[in-house]
Design an enzyme around this catalytic site. Sequence first.
Site, PDB file in Angstrom:
ATOM      1  N   HIS B  65       0.830  -1.208   0.000  1.00  0.00           N
ATOM      2  CA  HIS B  65       0.000   0.000   0.000  1.00  0.00           C
ATOM      3  C   HIS B  65       0.863   1.255   0.000  1.00  0.00           C
ATOM      4  CE1 HIS B  65      -3.931   1.987   1.581  1.00  0.00           C
ATOM      5  NE2 HIS B  65      -3.181   2.891   0.989  1.00  0.00           N
ATOM      6  N   HIS B  67       1.525   5.241  -2.224  1.00  0.00           N
ATOM      7  CA  HIS B  67       1.054   6.212  -3.220  1.00  0.00           C
ATOM      8  C   HIS B  67       2.282   6.845  -3.858  1.00  0.00           C
ATOM      9  CE1 HIS B  67      -3.109   5.993  -1.707  1.00  0.00           C
ATOM     10  NE2 HIS B  67      -2.522   5.804  -0.534  1.00  0.00           N
ATOM     11  N   LEU B  68       2.481   6.568  -5.132  1.00  0.00           N
ATOM     12  CA  LEU B  68       3.697   7.064  -5.793  1.00  0.00           C
ATOM     13  C   LEU B  68       3.426   8.305  -6.646  1.00  0.00           C
ATOM     14  CD1 LEU B  68       5.517   3.718  -6.683  1.00  0.00           C
ATOM     15  CD2 LEU B  68       5.581   5.082  -4.581  1.00  0.00           C
ATOM     16  N   ARG B  69       2.165   8.730  -6.727  1.00  0.00           N
ATOM     17  CA  ARG B  69       1.802  10.050  -7.273  1.00  0.00           C
ATOM     18  C   ARG B  69       1.997  10.214  -8.779  1.00  0.00           C
ATOM     19  NH1 ARG B  69      -1.265  10.670  -3.085  1.00  0.00           N
ATOM     20  NH2 ARG B  69      -0.303  11.487  -1.196  1.00  0.00           N
ATOM     21  N   HIS B 184     -10.696   0.938   1.489  1.00  0.00           N
ATOM     22  CA  HIS B 184     -10.419   2.001   2.456  1.00  0.00           C
ATOM     23  C   HIS B 184     -11.710   2.142   3.251  1.00  0.00           C
ATOM     24  CE1 HIS B 184      -9.144   6.415   3.152  1.00  0.00           C
ATOM     25  NE2 HIS B 184     -10.346   6.333   3.642  1.00  0.00           N
ATOM     26  N   ASN B 283      -5.455   9.682   7.189  1.00  0.00           N
ATOM     27  CA  ASN B 283      -6.767   9.066   7.187  1.00  0.00           C
ATOM     28  C   ASN B 283      -6.591   7.587   6.885  1.00  0.00           C
ATOM     29  OD1 ASN B 283      -9.457   8.623   7.222  1.00  0.00           O
ATOM     30  ND2 ASN B 283      -9.903   9.633   5.283  1.00  0.00           N
ATOM     31  N   ASP B 310       1.132   2.847   3.610  1.00  0.00           N
ATOM     32  CA  ASP B 310       0.271   3.966   3.183  1.00  0.00           C
ATOM     33  C   ASP B 310       1.129   5.212   2.905  1.00  0.00           C
ATOM     34  OD1 ASP B 310      -1.992   5.308   2.383  1.00  0.00           O
ATOM     35  OD2 ASP B 310      -2.837   5.546   4.396  1.00  0.00           O
TER      36      ASP B 310
END
Lengths: 170, 438, 312
Positions: B65, B67-69, B184, B283, B310
């Site tokens: 999990h 987030h590499l954007r 999520h 979150n 995350d």
Amino acid sequence: MARTLRRMADEIVERFSGTEDLILVGIQRRGVQLAERIAGYITEREGAIVALGALDITLYRDDLQTIGPRPVVGKTDLPLSLDHRTVVIVDDVLYTGRTVRAAMDELADFGRPARIALAVLVDRGGRELPIHADIVGKRIQAPSELRVDVLIREVDGEDGVVTVPREGEG
Amino acid sequence: MDSILLRGGRVVDPSQNLDAIGDVLVEGDAIAHAGSPLGEVRRDGGLMVIDCAGRIVAPGFIDVHCHLREPGREDVETIATGAMAAAAGGFTAVCAMPNTDPVTDNQAAVGFIVRQAQRAGSARVYPIGAVSLGQRGDSLAEFGEMVGAGAVGVSDDGKPVASAQLMRSALEYARTFNIPVADHCEEPTLAKGGAMNEGVVSARLGLKGIPSEAEEIMAIRDILLARRTGGHVHLCHMSTRGSVELIRWGKDRGIRVTAEVCPHHLSLTEDAVEGYDTNAKMNPPLRTADDVEALREAVRDGTIDLVATDHAPHHYDEKERAFSDAPNGIVGLETALAVVVTHLVVPGIIAWPLLVDRMSTTPARVFGLQGGTLRRGTVADITIFDPAVAWTVDPDTFLSKGRNSPYRGKALTGRATCTIVGGRVVYGDGRREMGDGR
Amino acid sequence: MNSPVLGKDLLGLETLSAEQIRLILDTAGPLKEISERTIKKVPALRGMTIVNLFFEASTRTRISFEFAEKRLSADTVNVGAAGSSVSKGETLVDTARNLEAMRIDMVVIRHGASGAAKFLADRIESKVVNAGDGTHEHPTQGLLDLLTLRDRLGDLAGRRVCICGDVLHSRVARSNLWGLKKLGAEVAVCGPRSLLPNAIDEMGVKVFDRIEAAIEWAEALNILRLQLERMQGGYIPSLREYNRVFGVTRERLDRAPRDIIIMHPGPMNRGVEIDSDVADGPHSVILDQVTNGVAIRMAVLYLLAGGRPEGG
């Protein structure tokens, strides 16, 4: 001290020819009690009640940025109009003259007296402004390293004048 | 063919119940030996020997999990910088969540990530496709096409799948491809406008709270839908004691539910928000000490299957805002191992084999990925880490472009020293030496 | 140069000590007299520049601060959200940097986000006064409420004060709560549970579900404004029902065992949280609150303004 204050009361009455239109304004804190006592002697002598006022000049000082605020601001209490009156500022010690300057600034915001005079219990010299007292209880020449304090029984429990070394700041 | 000899480390591989001082030999892109000490090793080609004394040699960590954007916010992170940050954190593979711009919801977008990861040549990057087109929660994305292009799971992460019907369909449809649906868990109306955990701290700070029930309601919904459909639901970033209890309930009944927890939820509480520190805003939010305790225990007993970061980089000035206006998320790839070591291994809650299991073996199994083991003949994805080194977190030295870490200035224990992906060292500590083994 | 008594900023009452709160109240008392003079101005803050930075519309608080500043002879500039660069997407941090570059002495900030005042204070050297940040705190309102109560009740230790209404969204409620507790008062809240923080039981206050019970207990009620948006938010069904269940009415007060001081931070919704005959009644101190507001703000500005040089 009583004798000195009584003499100052006499001088005030003689100098300003009576008590009519006279108002004694003490500077917080000890000037207020001194003004009350002088007024008492005047009443004894003349049989007339003298108008009294109190002035707190904290908010008129020019040194807020350097010495910090005096936490508790005393009360300014001027019961009647100052216009056309003779105002006698009463304070315990006259030193640099800055307090008196602030007091005159403040008085100007309350009206236009016919005349402002200054009565101090102790003049210790060391003026930084062109101010002098009209009525002086006692003159001493104290070097700037010393602080001259007036003690009065209403605040300090006893009357007297003491000279103590100055700590850190003025 | 180049070979690498990892000499004298503590070899920990829970997939083979292995935990002993020994050697690991890599030949080409595969593991040739793991376990007992080898004698003299000679190879005709190059042989790199890495002294692993005092280190733990483990199957490569896998973060399911992050987030590499890229595409969309390459100013914040790229697949290349993210993969390098992963390698620096000891991860040999990561799963990239699809909330990019545009959303990774079709085979072309999945293929783009695969190609960018290959070009980066660092940690492996496996795409996770969106559940719904544009993550809008209306209609399903093409799971089959995306899996064909390299996706290993589906998720609308960043948002919950709000519609129970769509979640049901996703779980049913995903069975064909045998992929997990990662959700999520957040009941949107309860969580609306929330900025931190709901409790006495939120009441004091005047921040709108997100109650734990917002997570738990969706967790149990997903578990029940998994029961109904037989699908595999994977619950992302669990944060509450209640969720742990619900997952336990589901697992006891044989429901196909797996769950992850983030290092920050294992180590920090809502108190970190005090002073409105936006690096403590994420979150799900940081919860209470009681929740942290339950989550740690759940990692130990397996109710929570695995640890995932995350990892969510943000530009520094996006976090330079009033708390309620700041975006959620923190970077995690380069601190995850140390946080788990410091907060679970050092206090004795889990031992090293369990750490490796939760960060490597189980993530590989849950998402059907190669690696997660040092078995002979498997792919040589290996993490070497110093289990005892104490260091102070300085985000300015991160390889990630993100600096938004709540661990800035914190003293942690344990750090990756060398990361090997497919038999190639992609991150090393300078202790490696070239030679022929003599 | 930080104030030797208050530190650099005034961000909230939760972080002040009882002594600091008393000092502000004691300073405000004599300052009230200045507003009674013909020339309502003293030179205490002459030459000092203060920016009133209001990201949220506020008439009362801004005017009260402005009077306080002017009566202390400070130079003031008002920046409102509408029409300024703030509404053109400038971030709070950019605003802060620009203010800093203009070498101002003090910023009075009102902002819709909790923590915004602290955010600014952490980033600029100028002193910061929180004039209300989101649903966090409104310290000068809390202080003026304390002064108003103290004028009537004397020492607040053991006195019973109930904060009524939308505590959940109220910065006034939080500042009152901390201030009252620090001065030793017993604090209660009363309102629909949907408008109280869920964790209210952990905040050291008594909770009344019925306004009648609160009235029976309290010596003073601080009645909060009910934001009309709360209906759309689904917190309460209607203003009419709110008035019927929670409104402070003459009939309810008539049944009280004692005279109860009535406070309201304004602006009032007459006929909703408070009835007109209560607001205008003999025990209402609502206008005293407004008068005290100027004095409290003068005291805060005055105390923050002065400072001792480091090591001096």
